[in-house]
Design an enzyme around this catalytic site. Structure first.
Site, PDB file in Angstrom:
ATOM      1  CB  CYS A   2     -13.879  15.748 -13.494  1.00 55.66           C
ATOM      2  SG  CYS A   2     -13.894  17.364 -12.760  1.00 55.66           S
ATOM      3  NE  ARG A  27     -13.851   9.337 -11.043  1.00 53.37           N
ATOM      4  CZ  ARG A  27     -12.631   8.818 -11.038  1.00 53.37           C
ATOM      5  NH1 ARG A  27     -12.483   7.522 -10.931  1.00 53.37           N
ATOM      6  NH2 ARG A  27     -11.583   9.577 -11.148  1.00 53.37           N
ATOM      7  CD1 TRP A  73     -16.767  17.392  -6.694  1.00 53.20           C
ATOM      8  CD2 TRP A  73     -14.730  18.325  -6.803  1.00 53.20           C
ATOM      9  NE1 TRP A  73     -16.359  17.679  -5.409  1.00 53.20           N
ATOM     10  CE2 TRP A  73     -15.121  18.250  -5.445  1.00 53.20           C
ATOM     11  CE3 TRP A  73     -13.495  18.877  -7.113  1.00 53.20           C
ATOM     12  CZ2 TRP A  73     -14.318  18.705  -4.417  1.00 53.20           C
ATOM     13  CZ3 TRP A  73     -12.693  19.325  -6.080  1.00 53.20           C
ATOM     14  CH2 TRP A  73     -13.102  19.228  -4.742  1.00 53.20           C
ATOM     15  CG  ASN A 108     -11.698  14.436 -15.764  1.00 52.46           C
ATOM     16  OD1 ASN A 108     -12.732  15.048 -16.001  1.00 52.46           O
ATOM     17  ND2 ASN A 108     -11.640  13.119 -15.619  1.00 52.46           N
ATOM     18  N   GLY A 109      -9.086  17.841 -14.355  1.00 57.65           N
ATOM     19  CA  GLY A 109      -7.801  18.378 -13.907  1.00 57.65           C
ATOM     20  C   GLY A 109      -7.817  19.887 -13.849  1.00 57.65           C
ATOM     21  CD  GLU A 489     -11.287   6.706   8.566  1.00 61.68           C
ATOM     22  OE1 GLU A 489     -10.644   7.730   8.300  1.00 61.68           O
ATOM     23  OE2 GLU A 489     -12.075   6.177   7.759  1.00 61.68           O
ATOM     24  CE  LYS A 493     -15.126   7.573   6.457  1.00 58.58           C
ATOM     25  NZ  LYS A 493     -13.790   7.355   6.101  1.00 58.58           N
ATOM     26  CD  GLU A 496     -14.993  11.328   4.638  1.00 61.20           C
ATOM     27  OE1 GLU A 496     -14.253  11.397   3.652  1.00 61.20           O
ATOM     28  OE2 GLU A 496     -15.179  10.255   5.259  1.00 61.20           O
ATOM     29  CG  HIS A 512      -2.585  19.947  27.179  1.00 56.70           C
ATOM     30  ND1 HIS A 512      -1.949  20.592  28.213  1.00 56.70           N
ATOM     31  CD2 HIS A 512      -2.210  18.645  27.251  1.00 56.70           C
ATOM     32  CE1 HIS A 512      -1.199  19.724  28.881  1.00 56.70           C
ATOM     33  NE2 HIS A 512      -1.350  18.531  28.317  1.00 56.70           N
ATOM     34  CE  LYS A 611     -14.218   5.695  -2.950  1.00 54.08           C
ATOM     35  NZ  LYS A 611     -14.187   5.603  -1.489  1.00 54.08           N
TER      36      LYS A 611
HETATM   37  C1  G6P Z   1     -10.880  11.556  -1.076  1.00 57.34           C
HETATM   38  C2  G6P Z   1     -11.879  10.525  -0.633  1.00 57.34           C
HETATM   39  C3  G6P Z   1     -11.415   9.863   0.659  1.00 57.34           C
HETATM   40  C4  G6P Z   1     -10.017   9.284   0.475  1.00 57.34           C
HETATM   41  C5  G6P Z   1      -9.025  10.340  -0.045  1.00 57.34           C
HETATM   42  C6  G6P Z   1      -7.711   9.709  -0.485  1.00 57.34           C
HETATM   43  O1  G6P Z   1     -10.859  12.610  -0.182  1.00 57.34           O
HETATM   44  O2  G6P Z   1     -13.158  11.110  -0.420  1.00 57.34           O
HETATM   45  O3  G6P Z   1     -12.296   8.820   1.008  1.00 57.34           O
HETATM   46  O4  G6P Z   1      -9.563   8.800   1.697  1.00 57.34           O
HETATM   47  O5  G6P Z   1      -9.566  10.995  -1.191  1.00 57.34           O
HETATM   48  O6  G6P Z   1      -7.964   8.880  -1.580  1.00 57.34           O
HETATM   49  P1  G6P Z   1      -7.075   7.649  -2.018  1.00 57.34           P
HETATM   50  O7  G6P Z   1      -7.757   7.094  -3.244  1.00 57.34           O
HETATM   51  O8  G6P Z   1      -5.710   8.187  -2.331  1.00 57.34           O
HETATM   52  O9  G6P Z   1      -7.041   6.681  -0.886  1.00 57.34           O
END
Ligand code: G6P
Length: 616
Positions: A2, A27, A73, A108-109, A489, A493, A496, A512, A611
């Site tokens: 948000c 975001r 959001w 927000n929140g 990671e 990616k 996502e 396993h 984001k």
């Molecule tokens: C969200 C974002 C990720 C990020 C994570 C942690 O899920 O989409 O890309 O890694 O938050 O965010 P931060 O700002 O704490 O690294």
């Protein structure tokens, strides 16, 4: 996640509000809206992109000098127009009488006690038009309003439990916006002309409007009027807050020659890592702030707390901290740690890692650790003005620059650079780093930008892999040791932004369980640097081939793995020792990116993701 923008001005502020929302789009959001004072309350809301909202406000001639705007959001209630902010109070009473549409609010929140408050307000005759917790705040403010919006927000916020930032205005006080910050970021922008003032959840929303920014603190309430603003702290005492000149990052938001921000950010990595390491002449604890030497001397273990991609950079750092600095290290997902019974240890250095510095779970985990008496805190963070940096004793600020793509890339590699420095600084203080070792590591770090550029040149080969992945629905990633977190990671990616189901395993775990999944429909990506575990990894690869699985191998220049039937090899330009994870992650980022392009997904704004996750 948000976003909030608010303004009190003498000119029509709708264009500024909507542009502010556009700057916050990255975001992640699923609906948006704007409300203004114009002989009463007027609003436009949409479940479309902000560009469509702009068309709507133009068609409906929504103009005004005081207003608030929001990107939502969804948490409470589906992404639908009636749940989009701003919300208006309407009631009490069925026909709503003279009080109709008095208060407008964006939020927000999350309000944790929204159910009780909703029930109490319903008993008073308030009707709810949405499923949101936000509307509860709106009616609550209305119910205590007695001609002074600031007092009403003060009273209402004392009844709210949870983490939030709000901005509200009232049609009876047309040149006033009131904000409150408790757990979610909120800033004040001091206008440059006509006494106008602004509110936003991020200074970026005000780029080009004002660079005079006040970062509100936890519990602050702010009263914005024309030509003046007024802040009180959590105990409602008048508070002085520094006005800082913040260079808004509007330039960084340009795409340049790239198709997407994610692609731009992948290619910015040589520069981002160079900037992050700029000024590092030698290893010294003071890189992490005054007093770091004393803190590092006292600590005998490290606890890393983070979420998402930042968590995986922490997992990588664990290998470094234990093998180079010989310090026992634990890495915890912040959302788990904050609610888990743990055994606090005062000799632990608590390290949070966060791109944004505002992630709700990571902040809560930090505060939880502090509440257990662990006060030696350090953050590796990309935003110098964030809550994380303010609340930690020590910090290393990465210089990735603004990261717009929801899928984090350059923030990850710059975090790794900062965490490697932390490893070396701790090793030095503990007497485990010779001058020769320090010089060799520094030399390797200085060469990183060139090494990253060489890896980026592999893009055409990665594109040919992406063509194979585009029509798959599952993928497996394997790695061992230092590169196991890189496999994790890489899988993150891919899921996502392509929505392909991807899982990563420590390669030794293959037999396993996950081996049962392997068929020719399940591509298996293997991160295979030429390290001590390569021979073991080769056996794991044989296990995959024997079941008809197709391998996509990132091999080092000198690792003698050749392409053959069912084995596709991309050879990395050079072997990079302990810093190899920074290089091996890059082709995995490119693989996810090009597979997403081939599948036609919204790369920079993947569905359902945000984001900066400022709610729990
Ligand atoms: C969200 C974002 C990720 C990020 C994570 C942690 O899920 O989409 O890309 O890694 O938050 O965010 P931060 O700002 O704490 O690294």
């Amino acid at each position: 996640m948000c976003g909030i923008v608010g303004a009190v001005s003498t000119r029509d502020i709708v264009p500024i509000l909507v542009q502010g929302l556009q700057r916050l789009e990255y975001r992640g959001y699923d609906s948006c809206g704007v409300a203004v004072y114009s002989d009463g309350l007027k609003r436009a809301r949409s479940t479309d992109r902000v560009a469509k909202l702009l068309e709507q406000v133009q068609q409906e001639s929504v103009t005004g000098t005081t207003g608030i705007a929001h990107t939502r959001w969804a948490t409470h209630g589906a992404p639908a127009v009636h749940n989009a902010h701003p919300h208006f109070s309407h009631g009490p009473g069925k026909d709503a009488g003279g009080k109709a549409g008095r208060i407008a609010i964006v939020h927000n929140g999350i309000i944790e006690n929204h159910e009780e408050l909703r029930a109490a307000l319903q008993r008073k005759g308030y009707h709810f038009a949405s499923q949101t917790d936000t509307e509860v705040i709106c009616h609550l403010i209305d119910s205590v309003y007695d001609g002074d919006l600031f007092e009403a927000v003060k009273e209402a916020s004392s009844q709210l439990h949870g983490a939030y930032a709000i901005a509200a205005f009232c049609k009876d006080e047309p040149h006033r916006v009131v904000g409150a910050r408790a757990g979610s970021p909120l800033i004040l922008g001091v206008g440059k002309e006509g006494g106008e003032n602004f509110l936003a959840s991020d200074a970026m929303a005000l780029a080009g409007v004002t660079d005079q920014i006040v970062y509100l603190e936890e519990g602050d309430l702010v009263d914005l009027q024309l030509g003046r603003y007024w802040i009180v702290d959590r105990s409602h005492k008048p508070a002085e807050r520094q006005v800082r000149t913040v260079q808004a990052h509007s330039g960084a938001a340009e795409l340049g020659p790239y198709r997407h921000y994610m692609q731009k950010e992948i290619f910015e990595q040589p520069r981002a890592v160079a900037d992050t390491l700029e000024g590092v002449q030698g290893i010294t604890p003071e890189l992490f702030g005054d007093g770091a030497h004393r803190v590092f001397k006292e600590v005998d273990s490290v606890l890393i707390l983070a979420c998402g991609t930042s968590y995986y950079s922490g997992c990588t750092a664990k290998y470094w901290l234990e093998s180079i600095a010989k310090i026992p290290t634990q890495v915890e997902i912040a959302s788990e740690y904050r609610y888990r019974d743990t055994v606090p240890h005062p000799g632990t250095l608590v390290v949070t890692i966060s791109q944004s510095g505002e992630t709700a779970d990571t902040l809560a985990a930090l505060r939880h650790a502090q509440s257990l008496g662990m006060n030696k805190t350090l953050t590796v963070c990309n935003v110098a003005t964030s809550a994380m940096v303010r609340e930690c004793k020590l910090a290393y600020i990465t210089r990735a620059g603004v990261e717009i793509g929801v899928a984090s890339t350059k923030a990850f590699t710059t975090q790794l650079a900062g965490l490697f420095l932390l490893t070396l600084a701790l090793a030095q203080v503990k007497g485990r780093l010779s001058e020769e070792q320090e010089a060799a590591h520094l030399k390797a770090m200085r060469h990183l930008p060139a090494a990253l550029a060489a890896v980026l040149a592999l893009e055409p080969q990665v594109i040919s892999w992406a063509e194979d992945f585009a029509n798959k629905e599952h993928a497996l990633f394997l790695g061992r040791g230092l590169h196991y977190p890189i496999a994790l990671e890489g899988a993150l990616k891919l899921k996502e932004i392509t929505y392909i189901h991807a899982e990563a395993y420590a390669a030794g775990e293959l037999k396993h369980g996950p081996l049962a999944l392997v068929t020719d429909e399940m591509p298996v990506v293997t991160v295979a640097p030429n390290d001590a575990l390569l021979e073991k990894l080769k056996s794991n690869m044989q296990e995959v081939r024997a079941r008809g699985g197709v391998l996509y191998v990132l091999a080092d220049a000198d690792s003698r793995i050749e392409s053959s039937d069912g084995i596709h090899v991309i050879r990395m330009p050079e072997h990079y020792g302990p810093l190899s994870p920074l290089l091996h992650v890059v082709p995995l980022q490119l693989l996810a990116y090009h597979t997403a392009c081939a599948r036609g997904t919204d790369v920079d704004k993947p569905r359902n993701l945000a984001k900066s996750v400022t709610v729990e």
